[in-house]
Design an enzyme around this catalytic site. Structure first.
Site, PDB file in Angstrom:
ATOM      1  N   GLU A   1       5.196  -6.236   1.459  1.00 28.89           N
ATOM      2  CA  GLU A   1       5.173  -6.711   0.068  1.00 28.89           C
ATOM      3  C   GLU A   1       5.051  -5.545  -0.912  1.00 28.89           C
ATOM      4  OE1 GLU A   1       1.592  -8.877   0.437  1.00 28.89           O
ATOM      5  OE2 GLU A   1       2.502 -10.529   1.518  1.00 28.89           O
TER       6      GLU A   1
ATOM      7  N   TYR B   1      -8.259   2.526 -13.767  1.00 29.67           N
ATOM      8  CA  TYR B   1      -8.268   3.017 -12.375  1.00 29.67           C
ATOM      9  C   TYR B   1      -8.402   4.531 -12.290  1.00 29.67           C
ATOM     10  CZ  TYR B   1      -5.844  -1.484 -11.552  1.00 29.67           C
ATOM     11  OH  TYR B   1      -5.482  -2.802 -11.502  1.00 29.67           O
TER      12      TYR B   1
ATOM     13  N   GLY C   1       5.147  -3.445  -4.172  1.00 26.75           N
ATOM     14  CA  GLY C   1       5.209  -3.650  -5.617  1.00 26.75           C
ATOM     15  C   GLY C   1       5.542  -2.324  -6.264  1.00 26.75           C
TER      16      GLY C   1
ATOM     17  N   ARG D   1      -3.815   1.722 -16.940  1.00 24.78           N
ATOM     18  CA  ARG D   1      -4.130   2.310 -15.636  1.00 24.78           C
ATOM     19  C   ARG D   1      -5.006   3.564 -15.715  1.00 24.78           C
ATOM     20  NH1 ARG D   1      -1.066   4.109 -12.286  1.00 24.78           N
ATOM     21  NH2 ARG D   1      -1.942   3.132 -10.448  1.00 24.78           N
TER      22      ARG D   1
ATOM     23  N   GLY E   1       0.831  -1.186   0.000  1.00 30.96           N
ATOM     24  CA  GLY E   1       0.000   0.000   0.000  1.00 30.96           C
ATOM     25  C   GLY E   1       0.870   1.241   0.000  1.00 30.96           C
TER      26      GLY E   1
ATOM     27  N   TYR F   1       2.498  -2.226 -13.080  1.00 30.18           N
ATOM     28  CA  TYR F   1       1.209  -2.469 -13.719  1.00 30.18           C
ATOM     29  C   TYR F   1       1.092  -1.765 -15.076  1.00 30.18           C
ATOM     30  CZ  TYR F   1       0.692  -3.658  -8.831  1.00 30.18           C
ATOM     31  OH  TYR F   1       0.916  -4.176  -7.582  1.00 30.18           O
TER      32      TYR F   1
ATOM     33  N   CYS G   1      -9.347   1.192 -31.500  1.00 31.12           N
ATOM     34  CA  CYS G   1     -10.732   1.497 -31.806  1.00 31.12           C
ATOM     35  C   CYS G   1     -11.615   1.239 -30.608  1.00 31.12           C
ATOM     36  CB  CYS G   1     -11.176   0.734 -33.032  1.00 31.12           C
ATOM     37  SG  CYS G   1     -10.382   1.442 -34.472  1.00 31.12           S
TER      38      CYS G   1
HETATM   39  C1  LIG Z   1      -0.669  -6.383  -5.426  1.00 28.74           C
HETATM   40  C2  LIG Z   1      -0.226  -6.834  -4.098  1.00 28.74           C
HETATM   41  C3  LIG Z   1       0.792  -6.162  -3.428  1.00 28.74           C
HETATM   42  C4  LIG Z   1       1.489  -4.949  -3.974  1.00 28.74           C
HETATM   43  O1  LIG Z   1       0.742  -3.791  -3.966  1.00 28.74           O
HETATM   44  P1  LIG Z   1       1.420  -2.406  -4.416  1.00 28.74           P
HETATM   45  O2  LIG Z   1       0.367  -1.401  -4.237  1.00 28.74           O
HETATM   46  O3  LIG Z   1       1.849  -2.559  -5.833  1.00 28.74           O
HETATM   47  O4  LIG Z   1       2.604  -2.185  -3.561  1.00 28.74           O
HETATM   48  C5  LIG Z   1       1.192  -6.678  -2.205  1.00 28.74           C
HETATM   49  N1  LIG Z   1       0.621  -7.775  -1.668  1.00 28.74           N
HETATM   50  C6  LIG Z   1      -0.363  -8.437  -2.307  1.00 28.74           C
HETATM   51  C7  LIG Z   1      -0.925  -9.659  -1.679  1.00 28.74           C
HETATM   52  C8  LIG Z   1      -0.823  -7.998  -3.526  1.00 28.74           C
HETATM   53  O5  LIG Z   1      -1.811  -8.664  -4.135  1.00 28.74           O
END
Ligand SMILES: *Cc1c(COP(=O)(O)O)cnc(C)c1O
Length: 404
Positions: free
Chosen positions: A263, A306, A265, A302, A222, A360, A332
């Site tokens: 975690e 989103y 991303g 995105r 997050g 993403y 299109c």
């Molecule tokens: C997608 C995801 C993340 C990463 O989220 P980010 O916003 O990209 O940091 C972490 N943990 C789980 C389980 C996810 O599905």
């Protein structure tokens, strides 16, 4: 010291490898990783790169070389991670609504497994008892994240096992002797307010009291990065020190040390990525001036999916007069990247740069309209390496079976 790629470098990459092209800057990924390491240095913390953001094998290898672990949401991501050289113990498998067979495959591969469904927990417990440790994904019902589609902790969410099902979890654990090694939550993406993490941590502590032998608490991700000018980034340093304090206090009561897992991303790879496209046409209508680029939501979805905001720069004419444009794709379907965007004057043939395209971006691309997926380039130590070729015509037919 990290220095971002300059326009000239990006233009020459687009000239050499063609456009549209995704360009990733290794040193920016390293900078983000080291920031996290430093922010949480007060307490044993592990970072599992949520690889669904960007799975190119070179990116996985590079992130491994930094010392990170990896989070996978699909068994194929687990296989990619193993191929990139991660040890099973560095891999966390966090699937949702997958077949039990996929969980069994992960178990055979020896990776850490996150279970997010009572029925799977029960099957797993019946099968393995205390023989294979698991982590349980809790849904703490915290509303968080930048957009409803990327929030996962709310009451209607399909993710995790509700905190209100605690009695049921306990019954299964007690009956099957499952060894619960960790508790996990991931409430959503783009959390600005660090209090959301601290509040979640308190809920996790409450849950932890039900499990005497936890080794870690996984707070998911997050972490927010700035997309717009002036956007905040999650203040990981303040979060790190507040979290360290809270965990130390809880450990005293819990009588065990608890690792904290995250975690990230987006935080690791978003800003490291640039997406370079070319302005095919300038189209003046009665309502606006469109810039039609050689891409669309088949390459970067995105903004449409989103309502995400990506900064756009005209890297071919950075000193041109500022004009107002609507930037659209060439497929299109209504595929608007940005309405009423102030850009340095765009001429047909100019390269436009989408910022924050590492997470993403390529990963959600498709062949819609039978267009090719773009190439990917990794810049490391000042050198540009092609890490994925652009599709070619034969790729469109590769898995088709001609029967007529
Ligand atoms: C997608 C995801 C993340 C990463 O989220 P980010 O916003 O990209 O940091 C972490 N943990 C789980 C389980 C996810 O599905």
């Amino acid at each position: 010291m990290y220095e971002s790629l300059n326009n000239q470098q990006l233009i020459s990459i687009a000239n050499e490898f063609g456009s549209p092209v995704y360009v990733y800057h290794a040193e920016k990924i390293a900078q983000q990783y080291h920031k996290l390491k430093e922010a949480f240095s007060g307490h044993p913390t592990r970072f599992f790169y949520a690889c669904k953001a960007l799975t190119n094998i070179n990116i996985l290898k590079y992130i491994k070389s930094l010392g990170a672990s990896i989070d996978c949401v699909c068994i194929n991501e687990v296989r990619l991670a193993l191929k990139a050289g991660f040890e099973p113990k560095q891999i966390l498998f966090t699937p949702n609504c997958v077949d039990f067979a996929e969980i069994l495959e992960a178990q055979e591969l020896g990776v850490n497994i996150n279970i997010d469904n009572i029925s799977i927990l029960e099957q797993f417990g019946n099968r393995f008892g205390s023989g294979y440790p698991v982590c349980i994904r809790i849904n703490p019902h915290i509303e968080a994240g930048g957009n409803y589609k990327i929030s996962t902790g709310h009451i209607d969410s399909k993710f995790g096992i509700s905190i209100h099902q605690m009695r049921h979890i306990e019954r299964i654990v007690k009956t099957t002797h499952l060894h619960v090694q960790g508790l996990h939550m991931h409430t959503g993406s783009e959390i600005k307010d660090i209090n959301v993490f601290l509040q979640a941590l308190d809920i996790m502590f409450d849950m932890a009291r039900h499990f005497p032998s936890l080794e870690f608490i996984d707070l998911g991700s997050g972490f927010k990065v700035p997309y717009k000018d002036g956007d905040p980034e999650t203040d990981v340093f303040t979060l790190g020190s507040k979290l360290t304090e809270a965990v130390k206090e809880f450990e005293a009561e819990y009588n065990r040390t608890l690792e904290i897992w995250f975690e990230p991303g987006k935080y690791l790879v978003s800003e490291a990525g640039s997406f370079v496209v070319k302005a095919n046409v300038i189209k003046q209508t009665t309502a606006t001036v469109f810039v039609g680029v050689n891409s669309g939501f088949n390459h970067l979805i995105r903004p449409m999916f989103y309502d995400a905001y990506h900064r756009i720069s005209n890297i071919s004419n950075p000193n041109g007069a500022e004009r107002i444009y609507t930037v659209v794709g060439n497929i299109c379907e209504t595929d608007t990247f940005a309405w009423d965007r102030v850009l340095n004057e765009v001429r047909e043939g100019d390269y436009l740069l989408f910022h924050n395209a590492g997470a993403y971006g390529f990963e959600m691309s498709s062949n819609f309209n039978s267009r090719f997926k773009p190439a990917e380039v990794l810049v490391k130590d000042g050198e540009a390496h092609l890490i994925r070729k652009r599709d070619e015509f034969s790729d469109l037919l590769r898995n088709q079976v001609e029967v007529l």
